[in-house]
Write a protein that holds these residues in place. Structure first.
Motif, PDB file in Angstrom:
ATOM      1  N   ALA A  41       0.863  -1.180   0.000  1.00 32.68           N
ATOM      2  CA  ALA A  41       0.000   0.000   0.000  1.00 32.68           C
ATOM      3  C   ALA A  41       0.900   1.231   0.000  1.00 32.68           C
ATOM      4  O   ALA A  41       2.059   1.175   0.418  1.00 32.68           O
ATOM      5  CB  ALA A  41      -0.907   0.003   1.222  1.00 32.68           C
ATOM      6  N   LEU A  42       0.369   2.332  -0.481  1.00 31.19           N
ATOM      7  CA  LEU A  42       1.107   3.590  -0.504  1.00 31.19           C
ATOM      8  C   LEU A  42       0.416   4.569   0.439  1.00 31.19           C
ATOM      9  O   LEU A  42      -0.786   4.814   0.322  1.00 31.19           O
ATOM     10  CB  LEU A  42       1.139   4.158  -1.917  1.00 31.19           C
ATOM     11  N   TYR A  43       1.183   5.099   1.374  1.00 30.42           N
ATOM     12  CA  TYR A  43       0.683   6.047   2.355  1.00 30.42           C
ATOM     13  C   TYR A  43       1.271   7.403   2.005  1.00 30.42           C
ATOM     14  O   TYR A  43       2.496   7.549   1.930  1.00 30.42           O
ATOM     15  CB  TYR A  43       1.126   5.598   3.747  1.00 30.42           C
ATOM     16  N   ALA A  44       0.428   8.384   1.742  1.00 27.00           N
ATOM     17  CA  ALA A  44       0.880   9.728   1.372  1.00 27.00           C
ATOM     18  C   ALA A  44       0.473  10.715   2.454  1.00 27.00           C
ATOM     19  O   ALA A  44      -0.678  10.753   2.876  1.00 27.00           O
ATOM     20  CB  ALA A  44       0.274  10.140   0.043  1.00 27.00           C
ATOM     21  N   VAL A  45       1.448  11.509   2.904  1.00 25.90           N
ATOM     22  CA  VAL A  45       1.193  12.566   3.883  1.00 25.90           C
ATOM     23  C   VAL A  45       1.539  13.870   3.190  1.00 25.90           C
ATOM     24  O   VAL A  45       2.672  14.060   2.748  1.00 25.90           O
ATOM     25  CB  VAL A  45       2.050  12.383   5.154  1.00 25.90           C
ATOM     26  N   LYS A  71      10.040   5.214   4.030  1.00 28.51           N
ATOM     27  CA  LYS A  71       9.911   6.453   3.256  1.00 28.51           C
ATOM     28  C   LYS A  71      10.357   6.172   1.829  1.00 28.51           C
ATOM     29  O   LYS A  71      11.328   5.455   1.607  1.00 28.51           O
ATOM     30  CB  LYS A  71      10.829   7.543   3.811  1.00 28.51           C
ATOM     31  N   THR A  72       9.638   6.758   0.879  1.00 22.66           N
ATOM     32  CA  THR A  72      10.068   6.657  -0.517  1.00 22.66           C
ATOM     33  C   THR A  72      10.219   8.067  -1.059  1.00 22.66           C
ATOM     34  O   THR A  72      11.002   8.829  -0.536  1.00 22.66           O
ATOM     35  CB  THR A  72       9.102   5.789  -1.353  1.00 22.66           C
ATOM     36  N   ASP A  73       9.461   8.409  -2.078  1.00 26.21           N
ATOM     37  CA  ASP A  73       9.598   9.705  -2.741  1.00 26.21           C
ATOM     38  C   ASP A  73       9.015  10.846  -1.916  1.00 26.21           C
ATOM     39  O   ASP A  73       8.110  10.654  -1.108  1.00 26.21           O
ATOM     40  CB  ASP A  73       8.878   9.690  -4.091  1.00 26.21           C
ATOM     41  N   ARG A  74       9.539  12.033  -2.201  1.00 28.36           N
ATOM     42  CA  ARG A  74       8.993  13.273  -1.637  1.00 28.36           C
ATOM     43  C   ARG A  74       8.868  14.258  -2.786  1.00 28.36           C
ATOM     44  O   ARG A  74       9.792  14.406  -3.580  1.00 28.36           O
ATOM     45  CB  ARG A  74       9.908  13.827  -0.553  1.00 28.36           C
ATOM     46  N   TYR A  89       5.829  10.196   0.599  1.00 25.52           N
ATOM     47  CA  TYR A  89       5.220   8.890   0.367  1.00 25.52           C
ATOM     48  C   TYR A  89       5.940   7.839   1.209  1.00 25.52           C
ATOM     49  O   TYR A  89       7.163   7.888   1.374  1.00 25.52           O
ATOM     50  CB  TYR A  89       5.300   8.512  -1.107  1.00 25.52           C
ATOM     51  N   TYR A  90       5.152   6.905   1.722  1.00 31.07           N
ATOM     52  CA  TYR A  90       5.668   5.783   2.493  1.00 31.07           C
ATOM     53  C   TYR A  90       5.154   4.501   1.842  1.00 31.07           C
ATOM     54  O   TYR A  90       3.979   4.406   1.483  1.00 31.07           O
ATOM     55  CB  TYR A  90       5.164   5.825   3.933  1.00 31.07           C
ATOM     56  N   ARG A  91       6.006   3.505   1.736  1.00 35.95           N
ATOM     57  CA  ARG A  91       5.622   2.195   1.216  1.00 35.95           C
ATOM     58  C   ARG A  91       5.295   1.310   2.416  1.00 35.95           C
ATOM     59  O   ARG A  91       6.124   1.144   3.322  1.00 35.95           O
ATOM     60  CB  ARG A  91       6.765   1.617   0.402  1.00 35.95           C
TER      61      ARG A  91
END
Length: 113
Positions: A41-45, A71-74, A89-91
């Motif tokens: 799932a992808l968690y976006a803050v 943490k992945t992309d910002r 974004y968090y994986r």
């Protein structure tokens, strides 16, 4: 697969901080909100704030041998002339079936100068 699912719930699905005109707006989104445990799932803050605002997103600890969160992309994208949308974004990788609650986050910000 046996059809068992892992549910990932947000403690605060979407909320806005409205203490003052310069207060950033914060939003969180989990995509998809529920999925089989072997799917990511992808968690976006996201934080909307003035271009001068420095935003710091925390690392998130998963449950050992249950779920991994990295943490992945910002990204930073303009919303208007005086507002940027900063998104971290968090994986989220569930390792075992179960229901998981993402831990509360402390997103900090400061104004330049």
């Amino acid at each position: 697969m046996n059809g068992r699912k892992t549910s990932l719930f947000l403690l605060a699905a979407v909320f806005a901080l409205t203490a003052g005109a310069g207060t950033p707006v914060l939003e969180t989104v989990l995509t998809p909100p529920e999925s089989p445990y072997h799917r990511t799932a992808l968690y976006a803050v996201s934080v909307e704030a003035s271009p001068e605002t420095q935003v710091d997103f925390p690392d998130i600890a998963g449950e050992e041998n249950q779920v991994e969160i990295r943490k992945t992309d910002r990204t930073s994208t303009p919303v208007s002339e005086d507002v940027l949308r900063h998104t971290q974004y968090y994986r989220v990788d569930p390792i075992a079936p179960g229901t998981y609650v993402l831990p509360p986050l402390t997103v900090s910000w400061s104004e330049s100068g």
